[in-house]
Design an enzyme around this catalytic site. Structure first.
Site, short mmCIF file in Angstrom:
data_model
loop_
_atom_site.label_atom_id
_atom_site.label_comp_id
_atom_site.label_asym_id
_atom_site.label_seq_id
_atom_site.Cartn_x
_atom_site.Cartn_y
_atom_site.Cartn_z
CE LYS A 1 24.81 38.66 76.82
NZ LYS A 1 26.39 38.83 77.44
CG ASP B 1 24.16 39.16 80.34
OD1 ASP B 1 25.52 39.40 80.11
OD2 ASP B 1 23.60 40.22 80.37
P1 NDP Z 1 22.81 40.52 87.73
O1 NDP Z 1 21.36 40.33 87.10
O2 NDP Z 1 23.30 39.33 88.64
O3 NDP Z 1 22.83 41.88 88.31
C1 NDP Z 1 22.80 42.91 87.43
C2 NDP Z 1 23.18 44.34 88.33
O4 NDP Z 1 23.16 45.29 87.73
C3 NDP Z 1 21.81 44.53 88.96
O5 NDP Z 1 22.47 45.08 90.29
C4 NDP Z 1 21.03 45.37 88.68
O6 NDP Z 1 20.18 46.15 89.37
C5 NDP Z 1 22.05 46.28 88.00
N1 NDP Z 1 21.36 46.68 86.38
C6 NDP Z 1 20.57 46.08 85.47
N2 NDP Z 1 20.23 46.73 84.59
C7 NDP Z 1 20.40 47.94 85.07
C8 NDP Z 1 20.04 49.27 84.42
N3 NDP Z 1 19.39 49.32 83.16
N4 NDP Z 1 20.70 50.43 85.08
C9 NDP Z 1 21.03 50.23 86.33
N5 NDP Z 1 21.36 49.10 86.97
C10 NDP Z 1 20.91 47.87 86.26
O7 NDP Z 1 23.50 40.53 86.35
P2 NDP Z 1 25.37 40.09 86.18
O8 NDP Z 1 26.07 40.79 87.69
O9 NDP Z 1 25.69 38.72 85.69
O10 NDP Z 1 25.55 41.34 85.08
C11 NDP Z 1 26.24 42.76 85.13
C12 NDP Z 1 26.73 43.14 84.10
O11 NDP Z 1 28.02 42.21 83.84
C13 NDP Z 1 26.03 43.05 82.72
O12 NDP Z 1 26.59 44.12 81.87
C14 NDP Z 1 26.49 41.81 82.14
O13 NDP Z 1 26.28 41.70 80.59
C15 NDP Z 1 27.95 41.73 82.38
N6 NDP Z 1 28.67 40.42 82.29
C16 NDP Z 1 28.28 39.57 83.24
C17 NDP Z 1 28.68 38.13 83.10
C18 NDP Z 1 28.27 37.05 83.75
O14 NDP Z 1 29.08 36.12 83.79
N7 NDP Z 1 27.22 37.07 84.51
C19 NDP Z 1 29.96 37.97 82.33
C20 NDP Z 1 30.36 39.31 81.42
C21 NDP Z 1 29.79 40.28 81.76
P3 NDP Z 1 18.58 45.63 89.38
O15 NDP Z 1 18.59 44.63 90.31
O16 NDP Z 1 18.17 46.99 89.92
O17 NDP Z 1 18.21 45.27 88.14
O1 2IT Z 2 29.10 38.79 78.61
C1 2IT Z 2 29.21 37.54 78.94
O2 2IT Z 2 30.64 37.16 78.55
C2 2IT Z 2 28.28 36.64 79.73
N1 2IT Z 2 27.28 36.97 80.22
C3 2IT Z 2 28.81 35.12 79.95
C4 2IT Z 2 28.75 34.40 78.74
C5 2IT Z 2 28.95 32.91 79.08
O3 2IT Z 2 28.97 32.16 77.90
O4 2IT Z 2 29.43 32.52 80.01
#
Ligand code: NDP
Ligand code: 2IT
Length: 449
Positions: free
Chosen positions: A122, A162
Site C-alpha cells: 500500500k 484508493d
Molecule cells: P474515494 O476517494 O473515491 O471516496 C472516498 C469517500 O469516503 C469519499 O466520499 C470521502 O469523503 C469519504 N471519506 C474519506 N475519508 C474520510 C474520512 N476520514 N471520514 C469520512 N469520510 C471519508 O475512495 P474509494 O471509494 O476508492 O475508497 C473508499 C474506501 O474503500 C476506503 O476505505 C478504501 O480503502 C476502500 N477500498 C477501495 C478500493 C478501490 O478499489 N478503490 C478497493 C477496496 C477498498 P470526502 O470527499 O469528504 O473525503
Molecule cells: O484496498 C484495496 O484493495 C484497493 N485499494 C485496491 C487495490 C488494487 O490494487 O486494486
C-alpha cells in the site's frame, strides 16, 4: 500472542490502526498456531508484522500560485510470498505510516483470498486532493512518480487507486512512469480503457461487495430484492455499490462524505445516482449539494459533539460502510442491530472498530469483513494484470463473470475455514485464517528471507 502485540506496540507506539489490524488477525489465527507449532518455531508472526520494505520520500511540487509545496510519499512493500506487491495508493491528509501499514497488512490477507497470485502493499501521501486544480494534481502525481518509479514494476510492485486516487491520478502517474522507464507496461492497475485498463475495474469493489452480501444472504435463504440499504461514502466504492444494489432490486437511502450525510427516504434511484457521479467525479463537489437538487432529502452535517454517526441510525436491512476506517464504532453497531440490520458488507477497509465487530458477531449478523467483502477491486486489478500480460482485453461480461466467481469462491473459502477452526459462520475468522494459511505456507516453503 500477547508478546507479539506488545512487540508491535513497543516498536511503533503511535501506529494505532496498525495495532488494531494486527490484533484482529492474531486473535483469529490463534487456533491455527496452536495446532501447528511449526509456525511459532519459524517466528512466522514476527516476520508477518514487519514490512519487507518501507519507502518514505519527499514529494515537492509547485501550486498554481507558484508557491513550492512539500508532501510526504510512502510505499509499504509488506509481503511478497505469493506474488508481486499489490495494493492501492491513498492521497488524503490523514495518511501516516501507521495508516498505510494497517492497509498494507490487510491487503496481504485480502489478496491471498482472491485466488490470484498477488502479494500485499500500500502507499500514498498526506497530500489533500480537495480543492486542487487538474494542473496541481498532475504536477503532484508526476513528482510522486519521479521517486516511486524506481521501486515498482509489473513483476515487482503494482500500485492502483484508493481514497483520493482514481482514473485521473492513475493517468498522470502512468504517464510519468512510462516516460522515466521508457516502457509501456502494466505497472499500475485502474488504467484507462484505451491504454491497458480493464472493463469493470472501476465498478469492481462496489459490485464485489454487493455480490458478497448476496452470497451471505443466500445462506439464510434471503436475497437483496426489496431490502433497504444504508451506504456510506460517495466515492468510487459507494457509487458502484449503489449501482449494483439498484440492479438487484434494493433501495438505498443514505450516502455521505467527510462533512456529513444525506438521507433520502424515497430512495436514490438511477437518475439520482447519475447526478451523484457527475457531482463527485466531474464537478468534484460535496454530498450536501444533493439536497439542493432533491429537496425531499435531508442533509445532516457531521456533529463533533456526537459519539456516534447518525447515518447508521435508520431502519434498514443491510449496511455497506464504504468510506473509511473506524466509521462504525460500538454505539453505531448497536444502533444498526437495534434497527434490524441483517447483513453488513464492508466496502471500506477496516470500517468497524473491534467493539463494533463483537456486537455484530454476538448478535448473529451476517458480517462480511473488508478483506473478504471488498476484495473485488484488487481481484479485477489482478485480472487487469492478466490481460496486460496476454496483450488482450476481455469483454465486460467475461470480467464480470470472473468477478462473481471470485467473490463466490472467497465466500466459500471463508465459510470453510471458519467451520474448520470451530467458529462456523464467522466470516472474520474465516477470512483471516484462510488468508493467513496461504501466505505463511508460502513463506515456510521459501525459507527465512
Ligand atoms: P474515494 O476517494 O473515491 O471516496 C472516498 C469517500 O469516503 C469519499 O466520499 C470521502 O469523503 C469519504 N471519506 C474519506 N475519508 C474520510 C474520512 N476520514 N471520514 C469520512 N469520510 C471519508 O475512495 P474509494 O471509494 O476508492 O475508497 C473508499 C474506501 O474503500 C476506503 O476505505 C478504501 O480503502 C476502500 N477500498 C477501495 C478500493 C478501490 O478499489 N478503490 C478497493 C477496496 C477498498 P470526502 O470527499 O469528504 O473525503
Ligand atoms: O484496498 C484495496 O484493495 C484497493 N485499494 C485496491 C487495490 C488494487 O490494487 O486494486
Amino acid at each position: 500472542m500477547d508478546d507479539i502485540l506488545e512487540l508491535v506496540k513497543n516498536k511503533d507506539p503511535q501506529e494505532r490502526e496498525f495495532h488494531q489490524a494486527v490484533m484482529e488477525v492474531l486473535i483469529s489465527v490463534k487456533p491455527v498456531l496452536d495446532q501447528n507449532p511449526v509456525y511459532r518455531q519459524a517466528k512466522i508472526l514476527e516476520r508477518l508484522v514487519e514490512p519487507e520494505r518501507v519507502i518514505l520520500f519527499r514529494v515537492p511540487w509547485m501550486d498554481d500560485q507558484g508557491e513550492p509545496q512539500v508532501n510526504r510519499g510512502f510505499r509499504i512493500e509488506m509481503n511478497s510470498a505469493i506474488g508481486p506487491y499489490k495494493g492501492g495508493l491513498r492521497f488524503h491528509p490523514s495518511v501516516t505510516l501507521g495508516i498505510l501499514k494497517f492497509l498494507a497488512f490487510e491487503q496481504v490477507f485480502k489478496n491471498a483470498l482472491t485466488t490470484l497470485p498477488m502479494g500485499g502493499g500500500k502507499g500514498g501521501s498526506d497530500f489533500d486532493p480537495k480543492g486542487k486544480s487538474d494542473n496541481e494534481m498532475m504536477r503532484f502525481c508526476h513528482s510522486f512518480m519521479c521517486e516511486l518509479y524506481r521501486h515498482i514494476g509489473p513483476n515487482t510492485d503494482v500500485p492502483a487507486g484508493d481514497i483520493g486516487v482514481g482514473a485521473r491520478e492513475i493517468g498522470f502517474l502512468f504517464g510519468m512512469y512510462k516516460k522515466l522507464s521508457n516502457e509501456f507496461s502494466g505497472v499500475l492497475t485502474g488504467k484507462g480503457l484505451n491504454w491497458g485498463g480493464s472493463l469493470i475495474r472501476p465498478e469492481a469493489t462496489g459490485y464485489g461487495s454487493v455480490y458478497f452480501s448476496a452470497e451471505m444472504l443466500t445462506t439464510r435463504n434471503k436475497t437483496l430484492k426489496g431490502t433497504t440499504c444504508l451506504v456510506s461514502g460517495s466515492g468510487n466504492v459507494a457509487q458502484f455499490t449503489v449501482e449494483k444494489l439498484l440492479d438487484l432490486g434494493a433501495k438505498v437511502v443514505t450516502l455521505s462524505d467527510s462533512s456529513g450525510y444525506i438521507f433520502d427516504e424515497s430512495g436514490i434511484d438511477r437518475e439520482k445516482l447519475e447526478y451523484i457521479k457527475m457531482l463527485k467525479n466531474v464537478r468534484r463537489g460535496r454530498i450536501k449539494e444533493y439536497i439542493e437538487k432533491y429537496t425531499e432529502a435531508v442533509y445532516s452535517p457531521v456533529d463533533p459533539a456526537h459519539d456516534y454517526n447518525p447515518l447508521w441510525d435508520h431502519k434498514a436491512d443491510c449496511a455497506f460502510p464504504s468510506a473509511t476506517q473506524n466509521e462504525i464504532n460500538g454505539k453505531d453497531a448497536q444502533n444498526l442491530v437495534d434497527n434490524g440490520i441483517i447483513v453488513v458488507s464492508e466496502g471500506a477497509n477496516m470500517p468497524t472498530t473491534p467493539e463494533g465487530i463483537d456486537i455484530f458477531i454476538n448478535h448473529g449478523l451476517l458480517y462480511g469483513p473488508g478483506k473478504a467483502a471488498n476484495a473485488g477491486g484488487v481481484s479485477v486489478s489482478g485480472l487487469e494484470m492478466t490481460q496486460n500480460s496476454q496483450r488482450l482485453n476481455w469483454t465486460r461480461e467475461e470480467v464480470d463473470n470472473r468477478l462473481k466467481m471470485i467473490m463466490k469462491s472467497i465466500h466459500q473459502t471463508c465459510l470453510e475455514a471458519a467451520a474448520q477452526y470451530g467458529t462456523p459462520g464467522n466470516y472474520m475468522n474465516g477470512a483471516n485464517i484462510a488468508g493467513f494459511v496461504k501466505v505463511v505456507d508460502a513463506m515456510m516453503d521459501q525459507g527465512l528471507v
